[in-house]
Design a protein around this motif. Structure first.
Motif, PDB file in Angstrom:
ATOM      1  N   GLU A 261      36.762  14.285  40.244  1.00 32.91           N
ATOM      2  CA  GLU A 261      38.000  14.908  40.716  1.00 32.91           C
ATOM      3  C   GLU A 261      38.397  16.119  39.882  1.00 32.91           C
ATOM      4  OE1 GLU A 261      40.401  11.273  42.842  1.00 32.91           O
ATOM      5  OE2 GLU A 261      40.581  11.473  40.664  1.00 32.91           O
ATOM      6  N   ILE A 262      38.233  16.049  38.568  1.00 31.63           N
ATOM      7  CA  ILE A 262      38.621  17.166  37.714  1.00 31.63           C
ATOM      8  C   ILE A 262      37.740  18.385  37.985  1.00 31.63           C
ATOM      9  CG2 ILE A 262      37.212  16.433  35.756  1.00 31.63           C
ATOM     10  CD1 ILE A 262      40.662  18.102  35.552  1.00 31.63           C
ATOM     11  N   LYS A 263      36.480  18.166  38.313  1.00 30.44           N
ATOM     12  CA  LYS A 263      35.591  19.294  38.628  1.00 30.44           C
ATOM     13  C   LYS A 263      36.024  19.985  39.908  1.00 30.44           C
ATOM     14  CE  LYS A 263      31.620  17.444  36.232  1.00 30.44           C
ATOM     15  NZ  LYS A 263      30.181  17.213  36.268  1.00 30.44           N
ATOM     16  N   SER A 264      36.460  19.227  40.896  1.00 31.39           N
ATOM     17  CA  SER A 264      36.952  19.814  42.132  1.00 31.39           C
ATOM     18  C   SER A 264      38.244  20.586  41.896  1.00 31.39           C
ATOM     19  CB  SER A 264      37.184  18.737  43.186  1.00 31.39           C
ATOM     20  OG  SER A 264      35.959  18.197  43.615  1.00 31.39           O
ATOM     21  N   ILE A 265      39.115  20.053  41.043  1.00 35.83           N
ATOM     22  CA  ILE A 265      40.365  20.748  40.734  1.00 35.83           C
ATOM     23  C   ILE A 265      40.072  22.054  40.020  1.00 35.83           C
ATOM     24  CG2 ILE A 265      42.477  20.644  39.347  1.00 35.83           C
ATOM     25  CD1 ILE A 265      42.612  17.666  40.014  1.00 35.83           C
ATOM     26  N   ARG A 266      39.140  22.040  39.087  1.00 36.59           N
ATOM     27  CA  ARG A 266      38.788  23.275  38.372  1.00 36.59           C
ATOM     28  C   ARG A 266      38.191  24.315  39.305  1.00 36.59           C
ATOM     29  NH1 ARG A 266      36.614  20.039  33.353  1.00 36.59           N
ATOM     30  NH2 ARG A 266      38.524  19.963  32.135  1.00 36.59           N
ATOM     31  N   ASN A 267      37.561  23.876  40.383  1.00 38.69           N
ATOM     32  CA  ASN A 267      37.053  24.808  41.394  1.00 38.69           C
ATOM     33  C   ASN A 267      38.136  25.248  42.370  1.00 38.69           C
ATOM     34  OD1 ASN A 267      34.448  24.836  40.411  1.00 38.69           O
ATOM     35  ND2 ASN A 267      33.750  23.188  41.742  1.00 38.69           N
ATOM     36  N   GLY A 268      39.332  24.682  42.252  1.00 39.93           N
ATOM     37  CA  GLY A 268      40.443  25.043  43.123  1.00 39.93           C
ATOM     38  C   GLY A 268      40.404  24.348  44.472  1.00 39.93           C
ATOM     39  N   LYS A 269      39.695  23.252  44.574  1.00 40.74           N
ATOM     40  CA  LYS A 269      39.531  22.533  45.837  1.00 40.74           C
ATOM     41  C   LYS A 269      40.515  21.374  45.955  1.00 40.74           C
ATOM     42  CE  LYS A 269      35.870  24.932  46.933  1.00 40.74           C
ATOM     43  NZ  LYS A 269      35.913  25.930  47.946  1.00 40.74           N
TER      44      LYS A 269
ATOM     45  N   PHE B  35      31.085  19.268  45.404  1.00 34.71           N
ATOM     46  CA  PHE B  35      29.900  19.662  46.167  1.00 34.71           C
ATOM     47  C   PHE B  35      28.611  19.098  45.560  1.00 34.71           C
ATOM     48  CE2 PHE B  35      26.448  22.677  47.123  1.00 34.71           C
ATOM     49  CZ  PHE B  35      26.450  22.569  48.499  1.00 34.71           C
ATOM     50  N   TYR B  36      28.510  19.116  44.237  1.00 30.53           N
ATOM     51  CA  TYR B  36      27.299  18.646  43.566  1.00 30.53           C
ATOM     52  C   TYR B  36      27.381  17.169  43.195  1.00 30.53           C
ATOM     53  CZ  TYR B  36      26.363  23.595  43.235  1.00 30.53           C
ATOM     54  OH  TYR B  36      26.156  24.918  43.536  1.00 30.53           O
ATOM     55  N   GLY B  37      28.362  16.467  43.698  1.00 31.00           N
ATOM     56  CA  GLY B  37      28.522  15.051  43.387  1.00 31.00           C
ATOM     57  C   GLY B  37      27.455  14.207  44.062  1.00 31.00           C
ATOM     58  N   SER B  38      27.238  13.045  43.509  1.00 33.80           N
ATOM     59  CA  SER B  38      26.217  12.147  44.049  1.00 33.80           C
ATOM     60  C   SER B  38      26.892  11.068  44.895  1.00 33.80           C
ATOM     61  CB  SER B  38      25.440  11.518  42.890  1.00 33.80           C
ATOM     62  OG  SER B  38      26.307  10.732  42.106  1.00 33.80           O
ATOM     63  N   TYR B  39      26.251   9.935  45.000  1.00 29.38           N
ATOM     64  CA  TYR B  39      26.798   8.818  45.758  1.00 29.38           C
ATOM     65  C   TYR B  39      28.107   8.321  45.142  1.00 29.38           C
ATOM     66  CZ  TYR B  39      24.952   5.984  41.980  1.00 29.38           C
ATOM     67  OH  TYR B  39      24.702   5.449  40.757  1.00 29.38           O
TER      68      TYR B  39
END
Length: 159
Positions: free
Chosen positions: A41-49, A75-79
């Motif tokens: 979730e933090i990676k998506s927030i840092r991407n502004g998503k 986007f690059y997340g796994s299962y």
């Protein structure tokens, strides 16, 4: 909010605002809360998503939660990627939660998320506001003031 806190928000690489909330509500009091996030979730927030549209906060068993906040899957997340719309716990002091609980018992008051940002230590923070709903004529007045400001800016720019 003092000037130092405002500077931190301005310097943040991510600023996701709830523009609809400022149109629908008067903000009485604001608080800054941490968010309990899982996985990507933090990676998506840092991407502004992320999006705060149609989200609100509620208090359950002495804990405050945000409902309807959308954080897109990474986007690059796994299962093990996260669920986009789930209830997320907010981190506030017990005193602040108690004060919010008392204030929301009054008719017409609610808690809305206003701004999602990353602080200087890289943590996601959420500004929430104790808000009172606007009447229809208040919304028309807000639109009129906004249009008047635009016209004045155009006139100044033209001359």
């Amino acid at each position: 909010m003092n000037k130092e806190q405002q500077e931190i928000r301005k310097k943040s690489p991510v600023q996701i605002r709830n523009k609809k909330a400022s149109f629908e509500y008067y903000f009485v009091d604001t608080y800054t809360a941490g968010i309990v996030l899982t996985g990507t979730e933090i990676k998506s927030i840092r991407n502004g998503k992320a999006s705060l549209v149609d989200s609100f906060c509620f208090i359950n068993n002495g804990e405050i939660w945000v409902k309807g906040m959308n954080i897109s899957p990474y986007f690059y997340g796994s299962y093990a990627n996260h669920v986009a719309k789930r209830d997320r716990k907010l981190l506030l002091n017990k005193r602040e939660i108690r004060r919010l609980m008392e204030d929301t018992k009054a008719v017409g008051f609610t808690i809305v998320p206003v701004l999602l940002f990353i602080d200087e230590k890289g943590r996601a923070k959420l500004d929430i506001a104790l808000a009172r709903g606007k009447k229809e004529y208040d919304k028309r007045q807000t639109l009129k003031e906004k249009e008047d400001r635009r016209e004045m800016d155009r006139a100044i720019k033209h001359f």
